[in-house]
Structure formats: structure tokens, C-alpha cells
Design a protein around this motif. Structure first.
Motif, PDB file in Angstrom:
ATOM      1  N   ASP A  56      36.727  50.810  39.558  1.00 21.48           N
ATOM      2  CA  ASP A  56      37.022  51.241  38.199  1.00 21.48           C
ATOM      3  C   ASP A  56      37.985  50.281  37.510  1.00 21.48           C
ATOM      4  N   GLU A  57      39.000  49.800  38.244  1.00 20.33           N
ATOM      5  CA  GLU A  57      39.954  48.861  37.660  1.00 20.33           C
ATOM      6  C   GLU A  57      39.263  47.548  37.283  1.00 20.33           C
ATOM      7  N   TRP A  58      38.335  47.118  38.137  1.00 27.05           N
ATOM      8  CA  TRP A  58      37.598  45.900  37.830  1.00 27.05           C
ATOM      9  C   TRP A  58      36.765  46.071  36.559  1.00 27.05           C
ATOM     10  N   SER A  59      36.135  47.224  36.419  1.00 30.37           N
ATOM     11  CA  SER A  59      35.324  47.482  35.215  1.00 30.37           C
ATOM     12  C   SER A  59      36.203  47.513  33.978  1.00 30.37           C
ATOM     13  N   ILE A  60      37.399  48.105  34.102  1.00 32.99           N
ATOM     14  CA  ILE A  60      38.337  48.142  32.970  1.00 32.99           C
ATOM     15  C   ILE A  60      38.801  46.728  32.630  1.00 32.99           C
ATOM     16  N   ALA A  61      39.146  45.959  33.681  1.00 32.39           N
ATOM     17  CA  ALA A  61      39.600  44.581  33.453  1.00 32.39           C
ATOM     18  C   ALA A  61      38.500  43.739  32.809  1.00 32.39           C
ATOM     19  N   GLU A  62      37.272  43.914  33.261  1.00 36.16           N
ATOM     20  CA  GLU A  62      36.145  43.172  32.691  1.00 36.16           C
ATOM     21  C   GLU A  62      35.947  43.524  31.220  1.00 36.16           C
ATOM     22  N   PHE A  63      36.116  44.818  30.901  1.00 32.69           N
ATOM     23  CA  PHE A  63      35.984  45.264  29.509  1.00 32.69           C
ATOM     24  C   PHE A  63      37.114  44.696  28.655  1.00 32.69           C
ATOM     25  N   LEU A  64      38.329  44.664  29.201  1.00 33.10           N
ATOM     26  CA  LEU A  64      39.465  44.109  28.461  1.00 33.10           C
ATOM     27  C   LEU A  64      39.274  42.614  28.198  1.00 33.10           C
ATOM     28  N   LEU A 111      44.585  50.526  22.388  1.00 33.84           N
ATOM     29  CA  LEU A 111      44.150  50.945  23.727  1.00 33.84           C
ATOM     30  C   LEU A 111      43.405  52.275  23.676  1.00 33.84           C
ATOM     31  N   SER A 112      43.731  53.129  22.691  1.00 31.13           N
ATOM     32  CA  SER A 112      43.037  54.415  22.578  1.00 31.13           C
ATOM     33  C   SER A 112      41.547  54.196  22.281  1.00 31.13           C
ATOM     34  N   ASP A 113      41.245  53.215  21.423  1.00 32.11           N
ATOM     35  CA  ASP A 113      39.838  52.913  21.129  1.00 32.11           C
ATOM     36  C   ASP A 113      39.133  52.331  22.344  1.00 32.11           C
ATOM     37  N   ILE A 114      39.828  51.477  23.069  1.00 30.54           N
ATOM     38  CA  ILE A 114      39.230  50.884  24.273  1.00 30.54           C
ATOM     39  C   ILE A 114      38.956  51.962  25.313  1.00 30.54           C
ATOM     40  N   THR A 115      39.879  52.928  25.443  1.00 26.44           N
ATOM     41  CA  THR A 115      39.685  54.034  26.394  1.00 26.44           C
ATOM     42  C   THR A 115      38.446  54.848  26.028  1.00 26.44           C
ATOM     43  N   ASP A 116      38.276  55.118  24.746  1.00 28.61           N
ATOM     44  CA  ASP A 116      37.092  55.866  24.301  1.00 28.61           C
ATOM     45  C   ASP A 116      35.812  55.080  24.559  1.00 28.61           C
ATOM     46  N   ASP A 117      35.836  53.774  24.287  1.00 30.64           N
ATOM     47  CA  ASP A 117      34.644  52.950  24.503  1.00 30.64           C
ATOM     48  C   ASP A 117      34.271  52.881  25.978  1.00 30.64           C
ATOM     49  N   LEU A 118      35.287  52.876  26.849  1.00 32.09           N
ATOM     50  CA  LEU A 118      35.007  52.866  28.288  1.00 32.09           C
ATOM     51  C   LEU A 118      34.257  54.133  28.699  1.00 32.09           C
ATOM     52  N   ALA A 119      34.611  55.248  28.082  1.00 31.75           N
ATOM     53  CA  ALA A 119      33.953  56.511  28.421  1.00 31.75           C
ATOM     54  C   ALA A 119      32.525  56.552  27.876  1.00 31.75           C
ATOM     55  N   PHE A 120      32.330  56.086  26.656  1.00 33.98           N
ATOM     56  CA  PHE A 120      31.022  56.194  26.017  1.00 33.98           C
ATOM     57  C   PHE A 120      30.044  55.124  26.479  1.00 33.98           C
ATOM     58  N   VAL A 174      44.719  52.041  31.578  1.00 33.08           N
ATOM     59  CA  VAL A 174      44.232  50.858  30.860  1.00 33.08           C
ATOM     60  C   VAL A 174      45.373  49.879  30.623  1.00 33.08           C
ATOM     61  N   GLU A 175      46.541  50.390  30.258  1.00 26.54           N
ATOM     62  CA  GLU A 175      47.679  49.506  30.014  1.00 26.54           C
ATOM     63  C   GLU A 175      48.152  48.834  31.300  1.00 26.54           C
ATOM     64  N   ARG A 176      48.076  49.575  32.416  1.00 23.85           N
ATOM     65  CA  ARG A 176      48.473  48.980  33.705  1.00 23.85           C
ATOM     66  C   ARG A 176      47.537  47.826  34.076  1.00 23.85           C
ATOM     67  N   VAL A 177      46.238  48.012  33.843  1.00 25.17           N
ATOM     68  CA  VAL A 177      45.289  46.933  34.121  1.00 25.17           C
ATOM     69  C   VAL A 177      45.483  45.780  33.122  1.00 25.17           C
ATOM     70  N   LEU A 178      45.851  46.137  31.895  1.00 25.62           N
ATOM     71  CA  LEU A 178      46.089  45.110  30.885  1.00 25.62           C
ATOM     72  C   LEU A 178      47.227  44.191  31.306  1.00 25.62           C
ATOM     73  N   LYS A 179      48.273  44.738  31.915  1.00 25.88           N
ATOM     74  CA  LYS A 179      49.391  43.920  32.379  1.00 25.88           C
ATOM     75  C   LYS A 179      48.926  42.905  33.415  1.00 25.88           C
ATOM     76  N   ILE A 180      47.919  43.292  34.218  1.00 29.65           N
ATOM     77  CA  ILE A 180      47.372  42.367  35.214  1.00 29.65           C
ATOM     78  C   ILE A 180      46.593  41.250  34.515  1.00 29.65           C
ATOM     79  N   VAL A 181      45.805  41.632  33.500  1.00 35.28           N
ATOM     80  CA  VAL A 181      45.034  40.633  32.761  1.00 35.28           C
ATOM     81  C   VAL A 181      45.958  39.657  32.045  1.00 35.28           C
ATOM     82  N   GLN A 182      47.111  40.162  31.580  1.00 31.36           N
ATOM     83  CA  GLN A 182      48.044  39.299  30.859  1.00 31.36           C
ATOM     84  C   GLN A 182      48.736  38.277  31.746  1.00 31.36           C
TER      85      GLN A 182
END
Length: 486
Positions: A133-141, A155-164, A175-183
Motif C-alpha cells: 500500500d505504501e508503494w502504491s501511495i508513493a507511486e501515486f505521489l 493531500l486531502s484530494d490525493i487521499t480521495d483519488d487513491l480511494a476512487f 499519505v503525509e508520512r509516505v510523502l516525507k519519504i518521497v521528499q
């Protein structure tokens, strides 16, 4: 009750040839080459290169017109028109040569290959351990990172898009925790949500020092005061000296506000300006030349003229042959019209640019923008006895190569203003003087628009403060407060 009356009406219409000429004049060199290529592909009666035969005799057209008046069509064997079009049926292998020599130049052009900016970021993610799941979130980010290196969406819009779209149900904290990794990826500052965050990420990647720690604190707590250059307030707030603040600002100025732009593999289309004219100074005189790409060699197809000759010499003519000749005649007419339009285009471009060069000869000889004379489209139109719209078509889309760089022709046009001696001066000259005055000002105490207006008035250019502000904005120069330096 019927009434009869007589009405006089005067109207003016452009012929198709005039419309074609106006469109060709407006095209810059590269677009003109594309239009020329398109015409060569669409009209088989038009050929490029030097002509190897005489042009079509007008008697062919007269012959056709005379034949059309005959009401009787004599039955005869159809002429095999395919014999005249045999060049279209030549197999490819017959047009190729196999006699290559060792010194033949290789004509193949290599294609650029590489990875996109997002693919470059994803390749770095392979070194980080993440759950599915974290990989999918990171890939989306990573996919949400724009070409400047920012994530512009909340991030709220990104969270909704991940669900839909990805069927991943998570929360903003994850999402923010994974974002810190991407940064943490390279280049530093990537995947930031604002300029402030981008600069802070880059500073935190550097080795800690007092100036860097102060810079981070300023960005985190006083970003608005920093951007507005309220330096005195910053010195009072942090109880520091001017030297300490200067060192902190120096660290911030070294950072990259657009980390995505530094990626060397970012495949972007680079547009090259191809000048339509060239001006050179030879023995103290100006010499104008038209780009050779604007003067192609075109001629009417010899084979199509031979078809008309064959029709002319035939004793008996059928309806199908006349229909074929009608098609050939239309293509030949279109080819001749196009060739004439190209010649008129070359003449119009050269005459217009030559008039501009002579009008602004002092500038082209010196390169000093202060020597630009006030010039509007009507000045050149009156000089060459053409319409203002024609001059506008030439000026708005054409470039000229000068000893001082490649310039857009419309940059030489400007309005006039009166100086204190009642002489007409170009607004370009005033802008250049304004730019020079600002460049020589003290950066610790920049000149306000009122003071700039007063200085220009002393130099003999009485213009209002609002006019100074307008010219300053056109020169992309900020207000005095934002030009201030410590």
C-alpha cells in the motif's frame, strides 16, 4: 404593388490568390517550410529544385478552352494517361543506389532516448523498503509531481483519488508520512508542496551551521517578512546583526526554487528561433539578406506539361480525356499561383525589412537602443506604399539576425514622446535610460518611482510617476522595496 429601383453598391473582395499571399507573408521561416512541404505533397504538378524544361506554353490552356466549345465529342480510343504518370509507379528499389564508398557520410539521425523525470524518481524508490500500500501511495505521489518538482494538490484530494482510482483506503497522516519519504529523493526539494517547504528541505539536507539554522528559522517562522524584504524587522525579531542576516540570506539564495528543472533527463522540446533576415555591417554600410530557406526553387512539373501536349496533339478527344485534362489544368494553375505567391512573398518581406533597416539605421550601426527612432506601422506602410496590415504581418512573426543578437522585428516599433526640448523620442529610449538609472542605484536604498520620475525629468524626459511604474513593470523590474539588499 411592385416597385423598381436602382441601387449602386461598391464592394471590394480579395481573390483566392491574394488571400493565399497574405497567409504566406504571415508565416515565419519554419512554418513556411512546413506549408511548402504540404503544398508539394498535395499538388503533384509542383516540384522543387531547378527546372530542367521550358515552362508551360499558354497555348495549351487556349487549346483546352477551344476544345470545350465543341459540342460534338468524337469517339476514339482512350489515351492511356497512366503512361504519363509512370513515375508514380516506379518501385522503390529502382531509385536506390548501391555504389556506396568508404567516405560516404552517414545520414542517419539518432533518436534521443531517456527516462522521464517521474521515472527517474520511481527508480530511486526501488531502494526504499515499503509495504504494498505504501508503494502504491508513493507511486501515486511521484505521478503527481509536476515538471518543476512540486506537488500542487492538497493531500486531502490525493487521499480521495487513491480511494476512487487505486482502491486504496487510507488517511492523510499515512499519505503525509509516505510523502516525507518521497521528499528524501534527489534532486533535493522535490515533491514539496510550496516554495517555503522546498527551500527548507534543501537547507535541512546541508551540513548544519549557524547561518543555515538561522535561514531555516527565518523560512519556517518569518517567510512573509523575508519575501517582502523587511530586513529591519528580521534583525529585531532574531536579535542578530546585519552580517548574520546577510549570511543566512546568502544560504537561501544558493538554493534551487525549481528542483525539477535541474533534471538533465527531462526531455523537453527546445524551440530554436530561425531568423528570417540577416543584417550585417560591411565597410560601414548596412547589408540586408533574406534567409535562403524563404526562397525555395520551385517549378511546374514537366511531366504534367507533357500530358497537355499529348492532349493537344491528339486528333480525336474523348470526354474522359477532357475530364483528365481539366484536373491537370487545375493542378497546373494552382502550381503557378503558388510559385507567384512565393515570389511576391519574398519581394514583400525584403522591401518591408529594408525600409525598417533604413529607418532605424542609426540603431543597427551602433546597437544602442537609445538610438531607436519612434516608429509605428504606418510609417513603414507609407514608405513602401503598402497596407498597414501587410507591415503588421511581417513584423509580428519575423526575426532578424543582427550583430547584436536575434531580434523580433516588432521590437523596433515604438510610440513617441516629447522631451523637454519638444523633440520626439522613442519610448524604447526612455525605458533604456530608466533601466540604466535603476542599475546604477544604491541597492541598500533603492529609488522609488517618484524619485525615478524626478531623475528622468532632470535628464530631459518629463514623464509622470505612473508612467515610470508602467515602464518598470514592462521591464520586469520589481518595486524599490523588493530591490533592496543588505
Amino acid at each position: 404593388m411592385l416597385k423598381q429601383h436602382l441601387q449602386f453598391k461598391l464592394s471590394q473582395k480579395l481573390s483566392p490568390q491574394q488571400i493565399q499571399l497574405m497567409k504566406l507573408i504571415q508565416l515565419p521561416t519554419q512554418a513556411f517550410e512546413q506549408r511548402l512541404k504540404q503544398e508539394l505533397e498535395e499538388n503533384p504538378a509542383l516540384e522543387g529544385g531547378k527546372e530542367e524544361s521550358d515552362s508551360i506554353d499558354d497555348e495549351f490552356a487556349d487549346t483546352y478552352e477551344n476544345d470545350e466549345t465543341d459540342s460534338e465529342i468524337i469517339s476514339t480510343e482512350d489515351i492511356n494517361i497512366d503512361d504519363y504518370l509512370s513515375d508514380d509507379e516506379i518501385p522503390d528499389y529502382r531509385t536506390k543506389a548501391n555504389n556506396y564508398s568508404a567516405d560516404d557520410e552517414e545520414k542517419n539521425v539518432p533518436y534521443a532516448a531517456g527516462t522521464s523525470f517521474n521515472q527517474y524518481l520511481l527508480s530511486q524508490m526501488n531502494t526504499v523498503y515499503l509495504s504494498d500500500d505504501e508503494w502504491s501511495i508513493a507511486e501515486f505521489l511521484v505521478g503527481s509531481v509536476d515538471e518543476s518538482g512540486y506537488i500542487r494538490r492538497p493531500l486531502s484530494d490525493i487521499t480521495d483519488d487513491l480511494a476512487f482510482t487505486q482502491n486504496i483506503y487510507t488517511d492523510e497522516e499515512t499519505v503525509e508520512r509516505v510523502l516525507k519519504i518521497v521528499q528524501k529523493l534527489d534532486p533535493p526539494g522535490v515533491a514539496a508542496r510550496s516554495l517555503e517547504e522546498c527551500l527548507i528541505i534543501q537547507l535541512k539536507r546541508k551540513e548544519s551551521s549557524p547561518s543555515i539554522e538561522l535561514a531555516i528559522s527565518i523560512l519556517e517562522k518569518s517567510f512573509e517578512q523575508f519575501t517582502k524584504k523587511h530586513y529591519k524587522k528580521l534583525i529585531q525579531k532574531y536579535n542578530i546583526s546585519e552580517e548574520q542576516l546577510r549570511e543566512a540570506i546568502s544560504e537561501i539564495e544558493k538554493l534551487n526554487p525549481k528542483p525539477g528543472g535541474s533534471y538533465s533527463g527531462n526531455n523537453r522540446m527546445v524551440e530554436h528561433v530561425v531568423p528570417d533576415f540577416s543584417i550585417r555591417i560591411v565597410d560601414g554600410e548596412l547589408e540586408l539578406s533574406l534567409n535562403g530557406r524563404n526562397a525555395p526553387e520551385l517549378h511546374v512539373s514537366r511531366e504534367y506539361s507533357n500530358m497537355l501536349k499529348g492532349y493537344k496533339d491528339a486528333k480525336k478527344k474523348s470526354k474522359s480525356q477532357k475530364d483528365t485534362v481539366m484536373f491537370i489544368k487545375q493542378k497546373l494553375d494552382a502550381a503557378k499561383w503558388f510559385i507567384d505567391a512565393i515570389r511576391q512573398r519574398q519581394q514583400t518581406l525584403f522591401i518591408t525589412m529594408n525600409a525598417i533597416m533604413q529607418y532605424q539605421s542609426e540603431y543597427f550601426l551602433t546597437g544602442d537602443e537609445r538610438n531607436l527612432r519612434p516608429m509605428i506601422l504606418k510609417d513603414i506602410a507609407d514608405e513602401i506604399e503598402m497596407d498597414v496590415s501587410t507591415v503588421s504581418r511581417v513584423a509580428n512573426s519575423k526575426y532578424v539576425d543582427t550583430p547584436y543578437g536575434t531580434k523580433l522585428i516588432k521590437e523596433f516599433f515604438s510610440e513617441s514622446m516629447k522631451n523637454d526640448q519638444g523633440e520626439d523620442v522613442s519610448t524604447k529610449e526612455i525605458k533604456k535610460i530608466l533601466e540604466t538609472v535603476i542599475g546604477e542605484e544604491s541597492k541598500k536604498k533603492p529609488l522609488t518611482d517618484d524619485k525615478l520620475a524626478a531623475l528622468l525629468k532632470e535628464k530631459g524626459y518629463p514623464i509622470a510617476r505612473r508612467t515610470v511604474a508602467k515602464y518598470r513593470e514592462q521591464l520586469d523590474i520589481p518595486v524599490a522595496r523588493l530591490r533592496k539588499q543588505i
